[in-house]
Scaffold this active site. Structure first.
Site, PDB file in Angstrom:
ATOM      1  N   HIS A   1      48.529 -24.787 -14.211  1.00  0.00           N
ATOM      2  CA  HIS A   1      49.397 -24.627 -15.380  1.00  0.00           C
ATOM      3  C   HIS A   1      50.792 -25.087 -14.999  1.00  0.00           C
ATOM      4  O   HIS A   1      51.234 -24.847 -13.884  1.00  0.00           O
ATOM      5  CB  HIS A   1      49.431 -23.151 -15.816  1.00  0.00           C
ATOM      6  CG  HIS A   1      49.957 -22.978 -17.197  1.00  0.00           C
ATOM      7  ND1 HIS A   1      51.304 -22.933 -17.466  1.00  0.00           N
ATOM      8  CD2 HIS A   1      49.317 -22.875 -18.385  1.00  0.00           C
ATOM      9  CE1 HIS A   1      51.458 -22.790 -18.773  1.00  0.00           C
ATOM     10  NE2 HIS A   1      50.279 -22.758 -19.361  1.00  0.00           N
TER      11      HIS A   1
ATOM     12  N   ASP B   1      42.384 -21.071 -20.832  1.00  0.00           N
ATOM     13  CA  ASP B   1      41.224 -21.736 -21.402  1.00  0.00           C
ATOM     14  C   ASP B   1      40.008 -21.802 -20.495  1.00  0.00           C
ATOM     15  O   ASP B   1      38.992 -22.354 -20.882  1.00  0.00           O
ATOM     16  CB  ASP B   1      41.617 -23.132 -21.889  1.00  0.00           C
ATOM     17  CG  ASP B   1      42.376 -23.006 -23.181  1.00  0.00           C
ATOM     18  OD1 ASP B   1      41.990 -22.131 -23.973  1.00  0.00           O
ATOM     19  OD2 ASP B   1      43.358 -23.717 -23.382  1.00  0.00           O
TER      20      ASP B   1
HETATM   21  N1  ACO Z   1      42.307 -29.728 -10.451  1.00  0.00           N
HETATM   22  C1  ACO Z   1      42.604 -30.329  -9.266  1.00  0.00           C
HETATM   23  N2  ACO Z   1      43.884 -30.553  -8.848  1.00  0.00           N
HETATM   24  C2  ACO Z   1      44.856 -30.160  -9.657  1.00  0.00           C
HETATM   25  C3  ACO Z   1      44.633 -29.529 -10.882  1.00  0.00           C
HETATM   26  C4  ACO Z   1      43.291 -29.300 -11.276  1.00  0.00           C
HETATM   27  N3  ACO Z   1      42.997 -28.716 -12.430  1.00  0.00           N
HETATM   28  N4  ACO Z   1      45.804 -29.250 -11.484  1.00  0.00           N
HETATM   29  C5  ACO Z   1      46.765 -29.687 -10.660  1.00  0.00           C
HETATM   30  N5  ACO Z   1      46.201 -30.244  -9.540  1.00  0.00           N
HETATM   31  C6  ACO Z   1      46.916 -30.773  -8.378  1.00  0.00           C
HETATM   32  C7  ACO Z   1      47.500 -32.159  -8.674  1.00  0.00           C
HETATM   33  O1  ACO Z   1      46.594 -33.175  -8.338  1.00  0.00           O
HETATM   34  C8  ACO Z   1      48.724 -32.134  -7.810  1.00  0.00           C
HETATM   35  O2  ACO Z   1      48.321 -32.337  -6.490  1.00  0.00           O
HETATM   36  P1  ACO Z   1      49.307 -33.128  -5.455  1.00  0.00           P
HETATM   37  O3  ACO Z   1      50.534 -32.268  -5.356  1.00  0.00           O
HETATM   38  O4  ACO Z   1      48.504 -33.213  -4.194  1.00  0.00           O
HETATM   39  O5  ACO Z   1      49.571 -34.458  -6.084  1.00  0.00           O
HETATM   40  C9  ACO Z   1      49.218 -30.695  -7.901  1.00  0.00           C
HETATM   41  O6  ACO Z   1      48.040 -29.910  -8.153  1.00  0.00           O
HETATM   42  C10 ACO Z   1      50.237 -30.443  -9.002  1.00  0.00           C
HETATM   43  O7  ACO Z   1      49.685 -30.917 -10.233  1.00  0.00           O
HETATM   44  P2  ACO Z   1      50.538 -31.513 -11.428  1.00  0.00           P
HETATM   45  O8  ACO Z   1      49.650 -32.325 -12.315  1.00  0.00           O
HETATM   46  O9  ACO Z   1      51.774 -32.170 -10.892  1.00  0.00           O
HETATM   47  O10 ACO Z   1      50.989 -30.176 -12.177  1.00  0.00           O
HETATM   48  P3  ACO Z   1      51.565 -30.119 -13.625  1.00  0.00           P
HETATM   49  O11 ACO Z   1      52.361 -28.866 -13.697  1.00  0.00           O
HETATM   50  O12 ACO Z   1      52.239 -31.386 -14.009  1.00  0.00           O
HETATM   51  O13 ACO Z   1      50.252 -30.015 -14.549  1.00  0.00           O
HETATM   52  C11 ACO Z   1      48.363 -29.192 -15.699  1.00  0.00           C
HETATM   53  C12 ACO Z   1      49.727 -28.858 -15.068  1.00  0.00           C
HETATM   54  C13 ACO Z   1      48.504 -30.414 -16.652  1.00  0.00           C
HETATM   55  C14 ACO Z   1      47.914 -27.995 -16.543  1.00  0.00           C
HETATM   56  C15 ACO Z   1      47.349 -29.511 -14.574  1.00  0.00           C
HETATM   57  O14 ACO Z   1      47.229 -28.379 -13.714  1.00  0.00           O
HETATM   58  C16 ACO Z   1      45.974 -29.902 -15.121  1.00  0.00           C
HETATM   59  O15 ACO Z   1      45.744 -31.075 -15.405  1.00  0.00           O
HETATM   60  N6  ACO Z   1      45.024 -28.913 -15.257  1.00  0.00           N
HETATM   61  C17 ACO Z   1      43.746 -29.190 -15.842  1.00  0.00           C
HETATM   62  C18 ACO Z   1      43.860 -29.262 -17.386  1.00  0.00           C
HETATM   63  C19 ACO Z   1      44.072 -27.911 -18.021  1.00  0.00           C
HETATM   64  O16 ACO Z   1      43.400 -26.938 -17.702  1.00  0.00           O
HETATM   65  N7  ACO Z   1      45.018 -27.870 -18.991  1.00  0.00           N
HETATM   66  C20 ACO Z   1      45.300 -26.649 -19.772  1.00  0.00           C
HETATM   67  C21 ACO Z   1      46.678 -26.120 -19.502  1.00  0.00           C
HETATM   68  S1  ACO Z   1      46.896 -24.579 -20.307  1.00  0.00           S
HETATM   69  C22 ACO Z   1      47.159 -24.979 -21.882  1.00  0.00           C
HETATM   70  O17 ACO Z   1      47.700 -25.959 -22.269  1.00  0.00           O
HETATM   71  C23 ACO Z   1      46.745 -23.984 -22.811  1.00  0.00           C
END
Ligand code: ACO
Length: 428
Positions: free
Chosen positions: A307, A364
């Site tokens: 998140h 979710d």
């Molecule tokens: N699975 C694997 N790796 C992940 C995940 C995941 N679900 N989420 C983040 N990471 C990793 C990234 O690859 C990144 O790794 P790195 O530092 O080695 O490059 C690190 O964790 C940080 O991730 P970011 O994408 O920079 O984090 P950000 O805060 O921008 O994104 C987000 C948050 C979009 C929710 C992300 O965690 C994601 O894509 N999750 C899956 C989709 C999801 O569940 N979305 C719902 C959000 S809740 C909502 O809107 C109600």
């Protein structure tokens, strides 16, 4: 501690005021930066460090896993309040008295008819259309049938637009599902509760009496409360920015629906279920998918994990996980998908990749499992999220208008070509 920050630009010092929120959050106020420094702006793609407004609606502390609506803890609201009470609280700032709640519900019910011509628009969509696209279009179309909802100059005008959208939105949600299922469209039942009526509109068969199911009503009420607001997320910021041009409430909400649709935001609940289904179809090997999620050369992400703001447990996920167990038990549903989800969660919480990056299950990760047990198709999950988020969008839109916020218009750092002389086509 100083209540000012200082910026040193090429030896020249600029003073920037510091604002403090009621929960002691601190912000450097840069609203005069560009004029004071003759041209400097800040650069913050994804707005990870940028506050777009002051707001008194929702407080969340992602490090501590706290979420409160108007000061009330999400855990208490989910346990003790109804969705309509929470909607009133979010929009108007206080929990309603019994009389206020009754009036609010009565006003909503008096607007629950959607113009019959909206059915013609719905008819034009193919059955295969994604329900989020349909919902966004129908919500936008509502403006044409309710033109007075656009020019909101007074609080009364706003109230009229608010009760209208709260009344008509569940009808559109139900129609979207009924169209998908080839069922005749219905206008609901004014004599029953808001959530109860929503379920009845969605599921009533034309040839049989509808039986209310208290477990489903309670579960949906809770899910809607948990989704009702989440401060300045992608869809809410969209609603505020569209509304800041003084576009009407319905058009602003329609834009919010489009923003919510994406799998990195509200669309995650659909993506989670599809992921769990794929793991099940692939033999239930959770370890294989954990490895894929960690592999940087693989675009696969563990959906429902991580998140932008919560770097600790999402408090809503805790409530939903418990609710998923209860609801499936009470409805007598034995879903192997729930076991796969629990297995994945356990592995992720013990895995250094997820632990180091503070990736926890979000709201979710479990919501889709409950929706599925209720008989709601996967591509309707995000629509259910939109129904829950509606009061939050309304509250944020109303706050933005009452505060007379300026039109939202970010700056950019231009990195394109500098001036080039035009070349006629025959010389290119
Ligand atoms: N699975 C694997 N790796 C992940 C995940 C995941 N679900 N989420 C983040 N990471 C990793 C990234 O690859 C990144 O790794 P790195 O530092 O080695 O490059 C690190 O964790 C940080 O991730 P970011 O994408 O920079 O984090 P950000 O805060 O921008 O994104 C987000 C948050 C979009 C929710 C992300 O965690 C994601 O894509 N999750 C899956 C989709 C999801 O569940 N979305 C719902 C959000 S809740 C909502 O809107 C109600």
């Amino acid at each position: 501690m100083s209540d000012k920050a200082f910026l040193d630009l090429n030896g020249e010092k600029f003073e920037l005021p510091i604002s403090k929120g009621t929960e002691d959050e601190l912000a450097i106020d840069i609203s005069n930066l560009r004029s004071a420094t003759s041209g400097y702006i800040t650069l913050d793609p994804g707005y990870k460090n940028t506050g777009s407004c002051e707001s008194a609606i929702t407080f969340l502390d992602g490090e501590k896993g706290i979420l409160r609506y108007r000061g009330y803890a999400i855990e208490e609201l989910a346990e003790k309040a109804t969705f309509l009470e929470v909607a009133f609280l979010l929009i108007f700032g206080e929990l309603p008295t019994k009389e206020q709640l009754e009036k609010f519900h009565k006003d909503i019910k008096s607007h629950c008819i959607v113009d019959d011509d909206v059915k013609k628009i719905l008819d034009a969509f193919p059955k295969s259309a994604h329900p989020m696209g349909v919902l966004a279009s129908l919500t936008s179309a509502l403006t044409a049938f309710n033109p007075s909802s656009v020019n909101v100059e007074s609080e009364q005008d706003m109230y009229n637009a608010i009760v209208r959208i709260l009344a008509k939105f569940p009808v559109l949600v139900a129609w979207t599902l009924r169209k998908k299922n080839g069922l005749p469209l219905d206008y609901g039942d004014k004599s029953i509760g808001y959530v109860e009526n929503t379920l009845k509109m969605m599921f009533k068969q034309p040839n049989e009496e509808y039986e209310h199911n208290d477990v489903m009503i309670d579960a949906l009420d809770k899910l809607l409360i948990l989704h009702a607001d989440h401060e300045q997320n992608c869809s809410t910021s969209t609603v505020r920015i569209v509304g800041s041009s003084h576009a009407g409430l319905f058009a602003s909400i329609s834009a919010g629906i489009s923003a919510l649709w994406g799998p990195l935001h509200g669309g995650a609940n659909q993506a989670v279920l599809e992921m769990l289904e794929a793991i099940k179809a692939d033999g239930g090997d959770t370890k294989k998918y954990m490895a894929k999620a960690k592999d940087k050369s693989d675009p696969f992400r563990l959906m429902g994990f991580g998140h932008r703001v919560y770097k600790n447990f999402d408090p809503r996920a805790k409530i939903i996980k418990k609710s998923a167990d209860e609801v499936l038990g009470q409805l007598g549903v034995d879903d192997p998908i729930l076991d796969i989800a629990k297995g994945l969660e356990k592995e992720a919480l013990e895995d250094s990749y997820f632990v180091d990056r503070k990736l926890y299950p979000n709201v979710d990760f479990y919501s889709g499992i409950i929706y599925r047990a209720m008989g709601i198709p996967t591509d309707m999950f995000t629509v259910m999220f939109a129904l829950g988020r509606l009061p939050g969008w309304i509250a944020q839109w109303r706050e933005m208008r009452l505060r007379k916020e300026p039109i939202g218009r970010p700056r950019q750092l231009y990195m394109g070509e500098t001036y080039r002389k035009f070349t006629e086509i025959e010389y290119r």
